[in-house]
Enzyme design. Structure first.
Site, PDB file in Angstrom:
ATOM      1  CG  HIS A 182     -15.547  -1.253   8.543  1.00 25.96           C
ATOM      2  ND1 HIS A 182     -14.476  -1.059   7.701  1.00 25.96           N
ATOM      3  CD2 HIS A 182     -15.014  -1.612   9.745  1.00 25.96           C
ATOM      4  CE1 HIS A 182     -13.359  -1.284   8.356  1.00 25.96           C
ATOM      5  NE2 HIS A 182     -13.656  -1.622   9.603  1.00 25.96           N
ATOM      6  CB  CYS A 183     -17.113  -6.976   8.886  1.00 26.28           C
ATOM      7  SG  CYS A 183     -17.257  -8.363  10.028  1.00 26.28           S
ATOM      8  N   PRO A 184     -16.142  -5.264  11.809  1.00 26.41           N
ATOM      9  CG  PRO A 184     -17.101  -4.984  13.927  1.00 26.41           C
ATOM     10  CD  PRO A 184     -17.430  -4.982  12.474  1.00 26.41           C
ATOM     11  N   GLY A 187     -12.002  -6.804  10.192  1.00 28.81           N
ATOM     12  CA  GLY A 187     -11.177  -5.608  10.070  1.00 28.81           C
ATOM     13  C   GLY A 187     -11.102  -5.073   8.660  1.00 28.81           C
ATOM     14  CD  GLN A 188     -10.593  -4.384   3.852  1.00 28.38           C
ATOM     15  OE1 GLN A 188     -10.902  -3.217   4.065  1.00 28.38           O
ATOM     16  NE2 GLN A 188      -9.419  -4.746   3.350  1.00 28.38           N
TER      17      GLN A 188
END
Length: 439
Positions: A182-184, A187-188
């Site tokens: 999950h890549c901050p 945001g996805q």
């Protein structure tokens, strides 16, 4: 009267995603971080483009008055066009990564039946508990992938065995196919359906950083001929100096990320698998060779989404009921989720779900207690001509306490014409030895 209200699937979705444009765009719960990422990319690029435009304007102004332009001519139209194209492509890849379904696995309505999931050949002695304590479901199952035995885990949130390479994202609260991480920054979740765009995003960001860094240095070196020294050239071209520092710091992050994911693509791994399973110590069942792995990521058809978030489902206006979308995905309310986790089953002729864990219980004691309570309510206003009587105990061991009670009241009871005790009351575990049942 409960009436069913039609809603879109995204409006009753159980994950933590945020939807826009009527369910056409799906983001993670931390979509606000996307704005910061756009600012970090577009801000320096716009500043660099403005610097180029000012240089072009000054050069054309002097040429119009037939003056010689003594400054560096590196910042021109070709550099401006490349900067705008790369920046626009970078933002498009960012949007495609962040706004699409990463490969969410549809949730199941109820846990699978233990008879269907149990496999005697599965060497798993660990069983699922917690949300489904009454079911005997193995936590892992063995499946065959390209001739290799791979374990798939049971998800207690989605009520299903995850497909190979899938994992549950605790931030988005969904199981995602070929889950990478999950890549901050976007945001996805990064999964099967947006990994290609994610790699194009970080690689184009790396190229943009290197490009701006190189052109800015060339501009300072070119201006040295006019300012006679490198230091004076750097102090006069402050914006170029700031961009050099900014891109130098940023390239270590996005560049390192690009190199790492290029390695993962070449070996057909995900970030999750690389840190958890370490395929360098054992054979990778998904490895197709160097060219096959790159072809699988960049030149294969992206599978369609398993969810139609714009499909219609039904919801009760009084209390949310069971929803079934057009593509066969069932959505349930939080109340029904509790029943399903216990094992929901409807009784004949009734729409009320009865947990299967309560189906085989003996309710005779409860019925007898209810009858006894009804008799107590009936005796609240006794007949004035009825005299209180005590019953001779039928259970051995209660005679002494009865005699003691009669001696205390100064009377002897010999007949009990109006009081009866059923065998169920005698067997009631709430009546202790030597104690009279309440009448």
């Amino acid at each position: 009267m409960e009436t069913q209200v039609a809603k879109r699937l995204y409006q009753v979705w159980k994950g933590s995603n945020r939807f826009f444009c009527g369910g056409r765009l799906i983001f993670g719960p931390d979509v606000i971080s996307l704005l910061m990422t756009i600012t970090l990319i577009a801000g320096p690029s716009i500043a660099f483009a403005c610097q180029i435009i000012v240089k072009i304007h000054n050069r054309e102004k002097l040429a119009y008055h037939h003056h010689t332009y003594e400054h560096s001519q590196i910042l021109g139209y070709p550099v401006l066009i490349v900067t705008l194209i790369v920046t626009l492509a970078d933002l498009i890849f960012l949007f495609l990564t962040s706004s699409r379904d990463p490969g969410i696995v549809p949730r199941s309505v109820r846990p699978p039946e233990s008879e269907e999931t149990f496999d005697g050949a599965t060497p798993s002695m660990e069983w699922v508990s917690g949300r489904t304590p009454h079911l005997r479901l193995p936590r892992t199952k063995d499946v065959s992938v390209n001739g290799f035995v791979v374990k798939v885990k049971y998800c207690e949130t989605c009520f299903l065995y995850r497909p190979p390479r899938a994992s549950h994202c605790s931030i988005c609260n969904n199981c995602v196919q070929k889950f990478d991480h999950h890549c901050p920054w976007v945001g996805q979740c990064i999964g099967l359906r947006n990994y290609r765009f994610f790699f194009l995003f970080i690689s184009s960001s790396t190229f943009l950083c290197i490009y701006v860094f190189t052109i800015s240095w060339l501009n300072i070196i070119g201006e040295r001929k006019h300012y006679t020294s490198l230091w004076k050239s750097m102090t006069s071209e402050v914006l170029s100096l700031v961009l050099i520092i900014y891109t130098f710091v940023a390239v270590w992050f996005v560049g390192g990320l690009t190199v790492f994911h290029a390695y993962l693509i070449s070996t057909n791994q995900t970030t999750y698998e690389n840190f958890r399973y370490r395929y360098d110590k054992k054979e990778n069942p998904y490895n197709k060779g160097l060219f096959g792995n790159f072809k699988d990521v960049f030149f294969s058809k992206i599978p369609s989404s398993m969810n139609d978030f714009r499909s219609w489902v039904f919801e009760d206006s009084k209390e949310t009921g069971t929803h079934i979308s057009t593509n066969g995905i069932s959505i349930i309310s939080s109340k029904e989720k509790i029943d399903i986790e216990m094992g929901m089953k409807c009784s004949p002729g009734s729409s009320t779900p009865i947990p299967s864990i309560l189906q085989n219980l003996d309710y005779s004691i409860i019925d007898d207690n209810l009858k006894m309570n009804n008799r107590q309510e009936a005796d609240v206003n006794p007949d004035p001509f009825d005299f209180p009587t005590a019953q001779e105990p039928l259970v051995e061991g209660s005679r002494d306490s009865d005699a003691c009670c009669n001696e205390t009241h100064g009377q002897t009871v010999t007949d009990t014409p109006n009081v009866t005790i059923s065998t169920n009351e005698i067997s009631n575990p709430n009546i202790r030895d030597g104690e009279l049942p309440q009448t």
